[in-house]
Design a protein around this motif. Structure first.
Motif, PDB file in Angstrom:
ATOM      1  N   ILE A 227       0.825  -1.218   0.000  1.00  4.14           N
ATOM      2  CA  ILE A 227       0.000   0.000   0.000  1.00  4.14           C
ATOM      3  C   ILE A 227       0.851   1.257   0.000  1.00  4.14           C
ATOM      4  O   ILE A 227       0.517   2.256  -0.648  1.00  4.14           O
ATOM      5  N   HIS A 228       1.986   1.223   0.701  1.00  2.40           N
ATOM      6  CA  HIS A 228       2.831   2.409   0.801  1.00  2.40           C
ATOM      7  C   HIS A 228       3.529   2.744  -0.510  1.00  2.40           C
ATOM      8  O   HIS A 228       4.204   3.782  -0.605  1.00  2.40           O
ATOM      9  N   GLN A 229       3.352   1.903  -1.534  1.00  7.21           N
ATOM     10  CA  GLN A 229       3.867   2.249  -2.858  1.00  7.21           C
ATOM     11  C   GLN A 229       3.082   3.398  -3.476  1.00  7.21           C
ATOM     12  O   GLN A 229       3.570   4.057  -4.398  1.00  7.21           O
ATOM     13  N   VAL A 230       1.867   3.612  -2.987  1.00  7.71           N
ATOM     14  CA  VAL A 230       1.017   4.684  -3.500  1.00  7.71           C
ATOM     15  C   VAL A 230       1.358   5.978  -2.766  1.00  7.71           C
ATOM     16  O   VAL A 230       1.377   6.016  -1.529  1.00  7.71           O
ATOM     17  N   GLU A 231       1.610   7.030  -3.499  1.00  6.98           N
ATOM     18  CA  GLU A 231       1.970   8.319  -2.893  1.00  6.98           C
ATOM     19  C   GLU A 231       0.754   8.954  -2.223  1.00  6.98           C
ATOM     20  O   GLU A 231      -0.383   8.777  -2.659  1.00  6.98           O
ATOM     21  N   GLY A 232       1.018   9.707  -1.168  1.00  9.98           N
ATOM     22  CA  GLY A 232      -0.021  10.432  -0.461  1.00  9.98           C
ATOM     23  C   GLY A 232      -0.497   9.748   0.802  1.00  9.98           C
ATOM     24  O   GLY A 232      -1.268  10.330   1.567  1.00  9.98           O
ATOM     25  N   ILE A 233      -0.061   8.519   1.052  1.00  9.12           N
ATOM     26  CA  ILE A 233      -0.483   7.782   2.240  1.00  9.12           C
ATOM     27  C   ILE A 233       0.583   7.932   3.320  1.00  9.12           C
ATOM     28  O   ILE A 233       1.751   7.599   3.111  1.00  9.12           O
ATOM     29  N   THR A 234       0.180   8.425   4.478  1.00  5.09           N
ATOM     30  CA  THR A 234       1.121   8.581   5.588  1.00  5.09           C
ATOM     31  C   THR A 234       1.093   7.391   6.535  1.00  5.09           C
ATOM     32  O   THR A 234       2.093   7.096   7.171  1.00  5.09           O
ATOM     33  N   HIS A 235      -0.064   6.705   6.618  1.00 10.83           N
ATOM     34  CA  HIS A 235      -0.142   5.556   7.518  1.00 10.83           C
ATOM     35  C   HIS A 235      -1.334   4.687   7.131  1.00 10.83           C
ATOM     36  O   HIS A 235      -2.348   5.184   6.616  1.00 10.83           O
ATOM     37  N   CYS A 236      -1.190   3.382   7.320  1.00 11.68           N
ATOM     38  CA  CYS A 236      -2.303   2.446   7.139  1.00 11.68           C
ATOM     39  C   CYS A 236      -2.327   1.493   8.323  1.00 11.68           C
ATOM     40  O   CYS A 236      -1.273   1.083   8.831  1.00 11.68           O
ATOM     41  N   TYR A 237      -3.511   1.136   8.782  1.00  7.41           N
ATOM     42  CA  TYR A 237      -3.645   0.278   9.963  1.00  7.41           C
ATOM     43  C   TYR A 237      -4.973  -0.471   9.898  1.00  7.41           C
ATOM     44  O   TYR A 237      -5.773  -0.291   8.973  1.00  7.41           O
ATOM     45  N   ILE A 256      -4.636   6.809   6.430  1.00  8.64           N
ATOM     46  CA  ILE A 256      -4.474   8.217   6.810  1.00  8.64           C
ATOM     47  C   ILE A 256      -3.665   8.871   5.704  1.00  8.64           C
ATOM     48  O   ILE A 256      -2.560   8.429   5.368  1.00  8.64           O
ATOM     49  N   LEU A 257      -4.222   9.911   5.091  1.00  3.79           N
ATOM     50  CA  LEU A 257      -3.590  10.578   3.966  1.00  3.79           C
ATOM     51  C   LEU A 257      -2.919  11.870   4.405  1.00  3.79           C
ATOM     52  O   LEU A 257      -3.266  12.467   5.438  1.00  3.79           O
ATOM     53  N   HIS A 258      -1.984  12.295   3.604  1.00  2.00           N
ATOM     54  CA  HIS A 258      -1.360  13.600   3.821  1.00  2.00           C
ATOM     55  C   HIS A 258      -2.439  14.674   3.634  1.00  2.00           C
ATOM     56  O   HIS A 258      -3.289  14.556   2.748  1.00  2.00           O
ATOM     57  N   PRO A 259      -2.442  15.706   4.490  1.00  2.00           N
ATOM     58  CA  PRO A 259      -3.505  16.727   4.393  1.00  2.00           C
ATOM     59  C   PRO A 259      -3.668  17.313   2.995  1.00  2.00           C
ATOM     60  O   PRO A 259      -4.786  17.628   2.573  1.00  2.00           O
ATOM     61  N   GLU A 260      -2.593  17.439   2.242  1.00  2.00           N
ATOM     62  CA  GLU A 260      -2.688  18.022   0.905  1.00  2.00           C
ATOM     63  C   GLU A 260      -3.313  17.057  -0.098  1.00  2.00           C
ATOM     64  O   GLU A 260      -3.665  17.466  -1.211  1.00  2.00           O
ATOM     65  N   MET A 262      -6.042  15.052   0.620  1.00  2.00           N
ATOM     66  CA  MET A 262      -7.420  14.696   0.961  1.00  2.00           C
ATOM     67  C   MET A 262      -8.376  14.967  -0.201  1.00  2.00           C
ATOM     68  O   MET A 262      -9.399  14.303  -0.351  1.00  2.00           O
ATOM     69  N   GLY A 263      -8.058  15.930  -1.034  1.00  2.00           N
ATOM     70  CA  GLY A 263      -8.929  16.251  -2.160  1.00  2.00           C
ATOM     71  C   GLY A 263      -8.948  15.180  -3.239  1.00  2.00           C
ATOM     72  O   GLY A 263      -9.872  15.140  -4.057  1.00  2.00           O
ATOM     73  N   VAL A 264      -7.918  14.342  -3.266  1.00  2.00           N
ATOM     74  CA  VAL A 264      -7.865  13.253  -4.268  1.00  2.00           C
ATOM     75  C   VAL A 264      -7.932  11.899  -3.568  1.00  2.00           C
ATOM     76  O   VAL A 264      -7.330  10.930  -4.018  1.00  2.00           O
ATOM     77  N   ALA A 265      -8.684  11.829  -2.489  1.00  2.00           N
ATOM     78  CA  ALA A 265      -8.776  10.591  -1.708  1.00  2.00           C
ATOM     79  C   ALA A 265      -9.346   9.449  -2.539  1.00  2.00           C
ATOM     80  O   ALA A 265      -8.878   8.306  -2.450  1.00  2.00           O
ATOM     81  N   ARG A 266     -10.363   9.749  -3.343  1.00  2.00           N
ATOM     82  CA  ARG A 266     -10.964   8.697  -4.163  1.00  2.00           C
ATOM     83  C   ARG A 266      -9.944   8.125  -5.153  1.00  2.00           C
ATOM     84  O   ARG A 266      -9.871   6.905  -5.345  1.00  2.00           O
ATOM     85  N   SER A 267      -9.172   8.991  -5.767  1.00  2.00           N
ATOM     86  CA  SER A 267      -8.167   8.531  -6.722  1.00  2.00           C
ATOM     87  C   SER A 267      -7.112   7.670  -6.043  1.00  2.00           C
ATOM     88  O   SER A 267      -6.678   6.644  -6.585  1.00  2.00           O
ATOM     89  N   ILE A 268      -6.703   8.064  -4.842  1.00  2.00           N
ATOM     90  CA  ILE A 268      -5.713   7.280  -4.093  1.00  2.00           C
ATOM     91  C   ILE A 268      -6.285   5.909  -3.727  1.00  2.00           C
ATOM     92  O   ILE A 268      -5.594   4.885  -3.832  1.00  2.00           O
ATOM     93  N   ASP A 290      -9.485   7.961   7.080  1.00  2.00           N
ATOM     94  CA  ASP A 290      -9.638   8.570   8.396  1.00  2.00           C
ATOM     95  C   ASP A 290      -8.988   9.955   8.436  1.00  2.00           C
ATOM     96  O   ASP A 290      -8.383  10.409   7.470  1.00  2.00           O
ATOM     97  N   SER A 291      -9.111  10.570   9.594  1.00  3.23           N
ATOM     98  CA  SER A 291      -8.498  11.877   9.788  1.00  3.23           C
ATOM     99  C   SER A 291      -6.983  11.731   9.856  1.00  3.23           C
ATOM    100  O   SER A 291      -6.434  10.629   9.884  1.00  3.23           O
ATOM    101  N   THR A 292      -6.297  12.868   9.939  1.00  2.86           N
ATOM    102  CA  THR A 292      -4.816  12.846   9.951  1.00  2.86           C
ATOM    103  C   THR A 292      -4.263  12.379  11.284  1.00  2.86           C
ATOM    104  O   THR A 292      -3.070  12.190  11.414  1.00  2.86           O
ATOM    105  N   GLU A 293      -5.135  12.189  12.281  1.00  2.00           N
ATOM    106  CA  GLU A 293      -4.680  11.721  13.589  1.00  2.00           C
ATOM    107  C   GLU A 293      -5.002  10.258  13.730  1.00  2.00           C
ATOM    108  O   GLU A 293      -6.151   9.844  13.637  1.00  2.00           O
ATOM    109  N   GLN A 294      -4.004   9.440  13.958  1.00  2.00           N
ATOM    110  CA  GLN A 294      -4.202   8.005  14.129  1.00  2.00           C
ATOM    111  C   GLN A 294      -4.761   7.700  15.508  1.00  2.00           C
ATOM    112  O   GLN A 294      -4.249   8.216  16.508  1.00  2.00           O
ATOM    113  N   PRO A 295      -5.810   6.866  15.608  1.00  2.00           N
ATOM    114  CA  PRO A 295      -6.321   6.485  16.912  1.00  2.00           C
ATOM    115  C   PRO A 295      -5.253   5.788  17.731  1.00  2.00           C
ATOM    116  O   PRO A 295      -4.471   4.988  17.222  1.00  2.00           O
ATOM    117  N   LYS A 296      -5.185   6.058  19.014  1.00  2.00           N
ATOM    118  CA  LYS A 296      -4.138   5.526  19.888  1.00  2.00           C
ATOM    119  C   LYS A 296      -4.233   4.019  20.045  1.00  2.00           C
ATOM    120  O   LYS A 296      -3.228   3.338  20.227  1.00  2.00           O
TER     121      LYS A 296
END
Length: 298
Positions: A227-237, A256-260, A262-268, A290-296
């Motif tokens: 999954i991390h091969q796709v640009e724009g992803i900061t974290h997956c869980y 969790i996507l990079h804030p910049e 979020m507008g292309v979330a569907r494409s990602i 999800d939001s940019t904050e990962q649940p603890k």
């Protein structure tokens, strides 16, 4: 995430309505076959039984993905046990129907009086015509909803419902022939219906088998690396996968996507799904953005 839940909820409602209508059609077919002593109609009813069971498995699979505390993408041992019971029942029914049909064919061609006559009349033929029309309408409705909701389960079940409807036309034509005096058509068609029912059952279980398996299909670490091969992803869980690699895999994850981005979330999300399919074969992927904050606790 809201859109994905809405589609699953809509698919669940369509499958539930389809299940009730299929059971109604099955009950009518069994009643008419009992009243007319038609082997071909009771054999064709096996197709409707298989279709109903396939819809039930799809309904359970879709429902288990909804927020209910149940593990997503996988049936429990209960559904697996019921599946084996269905196979056992179908095996017993197919062997019995084949034996009786062959016996009746032999009796017909040897002018024996041991054949139980098929009691057909115009009102029953008209009722079967209505049942056939209901089946066609249900199959068309499921195929339309499959396109709207992009549901693999609805598309698969619609295909089998169409097959059941076409076979019903053949049986109805055969019963008209029996009513006209060609009594051999009923047992002959019964043999054909039994053989096609066995093939239909094999196709249903070949498609539903991946969702019956509960073990992890792909290691979460391997999926995360892919999954991390796709640009724009900061974290997956919360990565879950079920099924058989190479045949059909069901994957569910939170991104969790990079804030910049979020507008292309569907494409990602589409690119993530394509990357998984390119590496692991056929896959159905459910992605929660999800939001940019990962649940603890994740």
């Amino acid at each position: 995430m809201t859109e994905a839940k809405g589609r699953r909820a809509a698919s669940r409602q369509v499958l539930l309505a389809s299940l009730w209508l299929t059971l109604l059609v099955l009950a009518v077919k069994v009643w008419i076959s009992w009243a007319t002593h038609s082997l071909s109609l009771i054999s064709e009813s096996l197709h409707t039984l298989i279709d109903g069971f396939s819809i039930l498995l799809s309904l359970i699979s879709v429902s288990s993905s909804l927020p209910s505390g149940r593990e997503g993408w996988g049936h429990s041992r209960l559904e697996a046990a019921i599946s084996f019971l269905l196979v056992a029942f179908l095996g017993f029914a197919c062997v019995g129907l084949l034996a009786v049909s062959l016996q009746q064919l032999e009796s017909i061609f040897t002018t024996s009086n041991a054949v139980l006559p098929v009691k057909i009349n115009p009102p029953l033929l008209q009722l079967l015509g209505v049942v056939m029309a209901i089946s066609f309408c249900l199959a068309s409705f499921e195929r339309y909803q499959a396109r709207v909701l992009d549901s693999i389960a609805l598309r698969f079940n619609a295909k089998h419902l169409f097959q059941d409807s076409w076979l019903m036309i053949v049986v109805l034509a055969g019963l008209v022939g029996v009513w006209s005096g060609s009594t051999w058509l009923d047992p002959a068609l019964a043999i054909v219906m039994v053989i096609t029912a066995i093939a239909s059952c094999c196709r249903v279980f070949a498609w539903q088998l991946p969702s019956l398996l509960r073990q992890i299909a792909i290691a979460p670490e391997a999926l995360a690396q892919t999954i991390h091969q796709v640009e724009g992803i900061t974290h997956c869980y919360a990565i879950n996968s079920r099924g058989l690699v190479g045949r059909q895999v069901f994957v569910e994850m939170h991104l969790i996507l990079h804030p910049e981005c979020m507008g292309v979330a569907r494409s990602i999300a589409e690119r993530v799904e394509q990357v998984i399919r390119d590496r692991y074969g056929p896959a159905k992927v459910v992605i929660y953005i999800d939001s940019t904050e990962q649940p603890k606790n994740k």
